[in-house]
Design a protein around this motif. Structure first.
Motif, PDB file in Angstrom:
ATOM      1  N   LEU A 124      41.306  78.426  57.725  1.00  0.00           N
ATOM      2  CA  LEU A 124      41.178  77.114  57.083  1.00  0.00           C
ATOM      3  C   LEU A 124      42.425  76.804  56.256  1.00  0.00           C
ATOM      4  CD1 LEU A 124      37.435  77.186  55.956  1.00  0.00           C
ATOM      5  CD2 LEU A 124      38.471  75.531  57.528  1.00  0.00           C
ATOM      6  N   PRO A 125      42.786  75.529  56.155  1.00  0.00           N
ATOM      7  CA  PRO A 125      43.956  75.175  55.343  1.00  0.00           C
ATOM      8  C   PRO A 125      43.622  75.268  53.854  1.00  0.00           C
ATOM      9  CG  PRO A 125      42.888  73.185  56.145  1.00  0.00           C
ATOM     10  CD  PRO A 125      42.150  74.338  56.766  1.00  0.00           C
ATOM     11  N   LYS A 126      44.658  75.585  53.056  1.00  0.00           N
ATOM     12  CA  LYS A 126      44.483  75.568  51.602  1.00  0.00           C
ATOM     13  C   LYS A 126      44.640  74.140  51.090  1.00  0.00           C
ATOM     14  CE  LYS A 126      45.923  78.017  47.506  1.00  0.00           C
ATOM     15  NZ  LYS A 126      46.342  79.383  47.183  1.00  0.00           N
ATOM     16  N   VAL A 127      45.578  73.428  51.713  1.00  0.00           N
ATOM     17  CA  VAL A 127      45.872  72.053  51.285  1.00  0.00           C
ATOM     18  C   VAL A 127      46.006  71.166  52.512  1.00  0.00           C
ATOM     19  CG1 VAL A 127      47.638  70.584  50.189  1.00  0.00           C
ATOM     20  CG2 VAL A 127      47.021  72.769  49.130  1.00  0.00           C
ATOM     21  N   LEU A 128      45.499  69.946  52.383  1.00  0.00           N
ATOM     22  CA  LEU A 128      45.673  68.924  53.418  1.00  0.00           C
ATOM     23  C   LEU A 128      46.537  67.820  52.817  1.00  0.00           C
ATOM     24  CD1 LEU A 128      44.577  67.865  56.278  1.00  0.00           C
ATOM     25  CD2 LEU A 128      43.062  66.437  54.896  1.00  0.00           C
ATOM     26  N   ILE A 129      47.507  67.336  53.595  1.00  0.00           N
ATOM     27  CA  ILE A 129      48.372  66.245  53.119  1.00  0.00           C
ATOM     28  C   ILE A 129      48.201  65.017  54.021  1.00  0.00           C
ATOM     29  CG2 ILE A 129      50.733  65.576  52.439  1.00  0.00           C
ATOM     30  CD1 ILE A 129      51.407  68.505  52.060  1.00  0.00           C
ATOM     31  N   PRO A 130      47.224  64.160  53.708  1.00  0.00           N
ATOM     32  CA  PRO A 130      47.099  62.920  54.469  1.00  0.00           C
ATOM     33  C   PRO A 130      48.241  61.975  54.087  1.00  0.00           C
ATOM     34  CG  PRO A 130      45.187  63.269  53.009  1.00  0.00           C
ATOM     35  CD  PRO A 130      46.228  64.254  52.621  1.00  0.00           C
ATOM     36  N   VAL A 131      48.751  61.243  55.071  1.00  0.00           N
ATOM     37  CA  VAL A 131      49.881  60.334  54.847  1.00  0.00           C
ATOM     38  C   VAL A 131      49.403  58.909  55.102  1.00  0.00           C
ATOM     39  CG1 VAL A 131      52.231  59.766  55.578  1.00  0.00           C
ATOM     40  CG2 VAL A 131      51.425  62.144  55.702  1.00  0.00           C
ATOM     41  N   HIS A 132      49.616  58.026  54.135  1.00  0.00           N
ATOM     42  CA  HIS A 132      49.158  56.640  54.278  1.00  0.00           C
ATOM     43  C   HIS A 132      50.218  55.845  55.019  1.00  0.00           C
ATOM     44  CE1 HIS A 132      46.136  58.092  51.652  1.00  0.00           C
ATOM     45  NE2 HIS A 132      46.779  57.900  50.519  1.00  0.00           N
ATOM     46  N   LEU A 133      50.202  55.964  56.350  1.00  0.00           N
ATOM     47  CA  LEU A 133      51.293  55.432  57.157  1.00  0.00           C
ATOM     48  C   LEU A 133      51.406  53.913  57.078  1.00  0.00           C
ATOM     49  CD1 LEU A 133      53.308  57.075  59.042  1.00  0.00           C
ATOM     50  CD2 LEU A 133      52.238  55.783  60.880  1.00  0.00           C
ATOM     51  N   CYS A 134      52.607  53.455  56.896  1.00  0.00           N
ATOM     52  CA  CYS A 134      52.976  52.028  56.819  1.00  0.00           C
ATOM     53  C   CYS A 134      52.471  51.366  55.533  1.00  0.00           C
ATOM     54  CB  CYS A 134      52.465  51.217  58.010  1.00  0.00           C
ATOM     55  SG  CYS A 134      52.928  51.890  59.599  1.00  0.00           S
ATOM     56  N   GLY A 135      51.697  52.081  54.717  1.00  0.00           N
ATOM     57  CA  GLY A 135      51.185  51.498  53.477  1.00  0.00           C
ATOM     58  C   GLY A 135      49.678  51.412  53.433  1.00  0.00           C
ATOM     59  N   GLN A 136      49.022  51.761  54.569  1.00  0.00           N
ATOM     60  CA  GLN A 136      47.556  51.721  54.619  1.00  0.00           C
ATOM     61  C   GLN A 136      46.946  53.097  54.296  1.00  0.00           C
ATOM     62  OE1 GLN A 136      43.889  50.459  57.283  1.00  0.00           O
ATOM     63  NE2 GLN A 136      45.463  51.319  58.587  1.00  0.00           N
ATOM     64  N   SER A 137      45.999  53.097  53.376  1.00  0.00           N
ATOM     65  CA  SER A 137      45.352  54.357  53.005  1.00  0.00           C
ATOM     66  C   SER A 137      44.614  54.973  54.190  1.00  0.00           C
ATOM     67  CB  SER A 137      44.347  54.119  51.872  1.00  0.00           C
ATOM     68  OG  SER A 137      43.642  55.319  51.604  1.00  0.00           O
ATOM     69  N   CYS A 138      44.637  56.295  54.241  1.00  0.00           N
ATOM     70  CA  CYS A 138      43.774  57.026  55.172  1.00  0.00           C
ATOM     71  C   CYS A 138      42.323  56.826  54.734  1.00  0.00           C
ATOM     72  CB  CYS A 138      44.091  58.515  55.130  1.00  0.00           C
ATOM     73  SG  CYS A 138      45.744  58.928  55.665  1.00  0.00           S
ATOM     74  N   ASP A 139      41.408  57.300  55.577  1.00  0.00           N
ATOM     75  CA  ASP A 139      39.983  57.214  55.282  1.00  0.00           C
ATOM     76  C   ASP A 139      39.650  58.312  54.257  1.00  0.00           C
ATOM     77  OD1 ASP A 139      37.258  57.109  55.287  1.00  0.00           O
ATOM     78  OD2 ASP A 139      37.034  57.464  57.443  1.00  0.00           O
ATOM     79  N   MET A 140      40.055  58.067  52.995  1.00  0.00           N
ATOM     80  CA  MET A 140      40.032  59.135  51.989  1.00  0.00           C
ATOM     81  C   MET A 140      38.630  59.599  51.615  1.00  0.00           C
ATOM     82  SD  MET A 140      43.046  60.046  51.723  1.00  0.00           S
ATOM     83  CE  MET A 140      42.680  61.336  50.543  1.00  0.00           C
ATOM     84  N   GLN A 141      37.681  58.666  51.628  1.00  0.00           N
ATOM     85  CA  GLN A 141      36.335  59.051  51.234  1.00  0.00           C
ATOM     86  C   GLN A 141      35.789  60.149  52.160  1.00  0.00           C
ATOM     87  OE1 GLN A 141      33.786  55.678  50.721  1.00  0.00           O
ATOM     88  NE2 GLN A 141      32.504  56.794  49.290  1.00  0.00           N
ATOM     89  N   ASN A 142      35.974  59.951  53.477  1.00  0.00           N
ATOM     90  CA  ASN A 142      35.491  60.961  54.423  1.00  0.00           C
ATOM     91  C   ASN A 142      36.319  62.235  54.389  1.00  0.00           C
ATOM     92  OD1 ASN A 142      33.168  59.698  55.496  1.00  0.00           O
ATOM     93  ND2 ASN A 142      34.505  58.264  56.575  1.00  0.00           N
ATOM     94  N   ILE A 143      37.617  62.082  54.164  1.00  0.00           N
ATOM     95  CA  ILE A 143      38.477  63.268  54.052  1.00  0.00           C
ATOM     96  C   ILE A 143      38.066  64.076  52.819  1.00  0.00           C
ATOM     97  CG2 ILE A 143      40.858  64.031  53.599  1.00  0.00           C
ATOM     98  CD1 ILE A 143      41.815  61.728  55.418  1.00  0.00           C
ATOM     99  N   PHE A 144      37.759  63.362  51.746  1.00  0.00           N
ATOM    100  CA  PHE A 144      37.339  64.018  50.495  1.00  0.00           C
ATOM    101  C   PHE A 144      36.038  64.801  50.707  1.00  0.00           C
ATOM    102  CE2 PHE A 144      35.285  63.713  46.201  1.00  0.00           C
ATOM    103  CZ  PHE A 144      36.216  64.465  45.517  1.00  0.00           C
ATOM    104  N   GLU A 145      35.101  64.186  51.439  1.00  0.00           N
ATOM    105  CA  GLU A 145      33.843  64.901  51.717  1.00  0.00           C
ATOM    106  C   GLU A 145      34.091  66.180  52.509  1.00  0.00           C
ATOM    107  OE1 GLU A 145      30.976  62.071  53.309  1.00  0.00           O
ATOM    108  OE2 GLU A 145      31.144  60.972  51.407  1.00  0.00           O
TER     109      GLU A 145
END
Ligand code: PLP
Length: 386
Positions: A124-145
């Motif tokens: 399993l990863p220790k850290v995940l780095i989502p990138v908000h490409l072009c300026g749009q946020s990733c689906d952070m709520q689901n990633i957070f869960e």
């Protein structure tokens, strides 16, 4: 040439920098904390720590979360190399998540599949780095869960997206993450020439990032390991770096921050007009998720060879000949020779990233892009469609 992006510098920006030049502090002085406080207040985080670039800020963020040898960090396959390099600097290994074909951001379903497999194999990863490409946020709520379920930490690479919103919170509020990183490179939303910033709501992380930014040195009486030996006394407690932002940079950033809302609305207006122009054509573009306000750092279109009869290379050359300096964001990171030398990442594992790479073009978007030039860009592109 019409560039794909460019800074907008006002007389106020110039004056702010000149004022610092005439002051007592050129490097980190009183303006850096003013800029930090202003960003923190804008995005709604508890802490903000400036650095000399987003690359440095990402490195500091990884170190603060304890990333080290033997650890695994995951990020999006379509991003600037810095989102992955920061983990390698710490001695960790990196793997990539394929993008979602519509939003261009890390696919949450691919992430979940990969987590299930990683759990079985104990990787399993220790850290995940989502990138908000072009300026749009990733689906952070689901990633957070997912982060709660699988026990990883989150650093948002928000280099493209200061001023954007997700679920009514500004990106950088860290509502769904441990740390957010911004870039203030001139092509980004606001600039400090070179510069970056971490935001967080965790005081321990904030203090570690702050220490590591300045060699790991503290002068704070309350933090000393030993007794102070005099007023000259300081201690190096961690192995840090010189990643400080200068007051010149902070003055420019602070002055630019005044116009952040204006920049975001001009960028959104330009995007809306492109969307109007291209709707109904064979050109496709990034789909915005509900609950997202994009900062529109980039406007990416996708054109397929079958719709133009031209290879992507030919389209690039033709548009450049017409005076439009298109670009590509980005080559999938795993394709770079350096990453191939680390591990044999396979293209077949990233079908959406490969498709994106073969069709994506970043077209001009920046606050000072005038309407004539913008229409010229739309017409030139539509003129290539069969
Ligand atoms: C620009 C960028 C960076 C690096 O920013 P610098 O401030 O130039 O170091 C990191 N990640 C992404 C996604 C970027 O676009």
């Amino acid at each position: 040439m019409i560039p794909y992006g460019r800074q907008s510098i006002s007389q106020d920006d110039v004056n702010a920098v000149v004022d610092v030049l005439n002051s007592d502090f050129l490097t980190q002085g009183p303006t850096v904390p003013l800029f930090e406080d202003a960003v923190k207040d804008f995005v709604g985080s508890r802490f903000a720590i400036a650095a000399n670039s987003a690359t440095s800020a990402l490195h500091l963020a990884c170190l603060a979360l304890g990333v080290g040898k033997g650890d695994i960090v995951w990020t999006s396959a379509i991003t600037f190399v810095a989102s992955a390099n920061c983990a390698i600097y710490c001695g960790a290994s990196v793997d990539f998540i394929d993008i979602d074909a519509q939003s261009y951001n890390m696919s949450v379903s691919d992430l979940e599949q990969k987590l299930i497999l990683a759990k079985k194999s104990g990787k399993l990863p220790k850290v995940l780095i989502p990138v908000h490409l072009c300026g749009q946020s990733c689906d952070m709520q689901n990633i957070f869960e997912l982060s709660k379920k699988y026990g990883f930490k989150i650093i948002e690479d928000a280099s493209h997206s200061i001023g954007g919103k997700h679920h009514d919170s500004f990106i950088g509020s860290c509502r769904f993450s441990d740390i957010t990183v911004f870039s203030f490179h001139p092509v980004k939303i606001i600039t400090s020439a070179e510069g970056g910033m971490c935001t967080t709501n965790n005081s321990d992380l904030a203090r570690t990032i702050e220490l590591l930014r300045t060699h790991g040195i503290t002068r704070d009486e309350n933090e000393l390991a030993n007794h102070s030996e005099g007023t000259w006394y300081y201690e190096q407690q961690l192995l840090g770096f010189n990643y400080r932002m200068t007051d010149l940079q902070a003055a420019l950033g602070l002055s630019q921050l005044d116009r952040l809302n204006t920049f975001i609305s001009s960028r959104n207006k330009i995007a809306e007009m492109y969307i109007d122009d291209f709707s109904g054509s064979k050109i496709t573009f990034q789909k915005l998720l509900d609950n997202n306000l994009s900062a529109y750092h980039l406007f990416v279109i996708q054109i397929e060879e079958k719709d133009t009869g031209l290879s992507k290379k030919k389209i690039f050359e033709a548009l450049k000949k017409m005076g439009i300096n298109v670009n590509l964001h980005y080559i999938p990171v795993y394709r770079h020779p350096y990453y191939q030398s680390l591990k044999s990442y396979e293209k077949k594992d990233f079908p959406n990233s490969e498709k994106y790479y073969s069709t994506a073009i970043s077209i001009p978007i920046f606050p000072d892009l005038n309407e004539d030039d913008r229409q010229y860009v739309s017409k030139s592109i539509l003129g290539m469609i069969l």
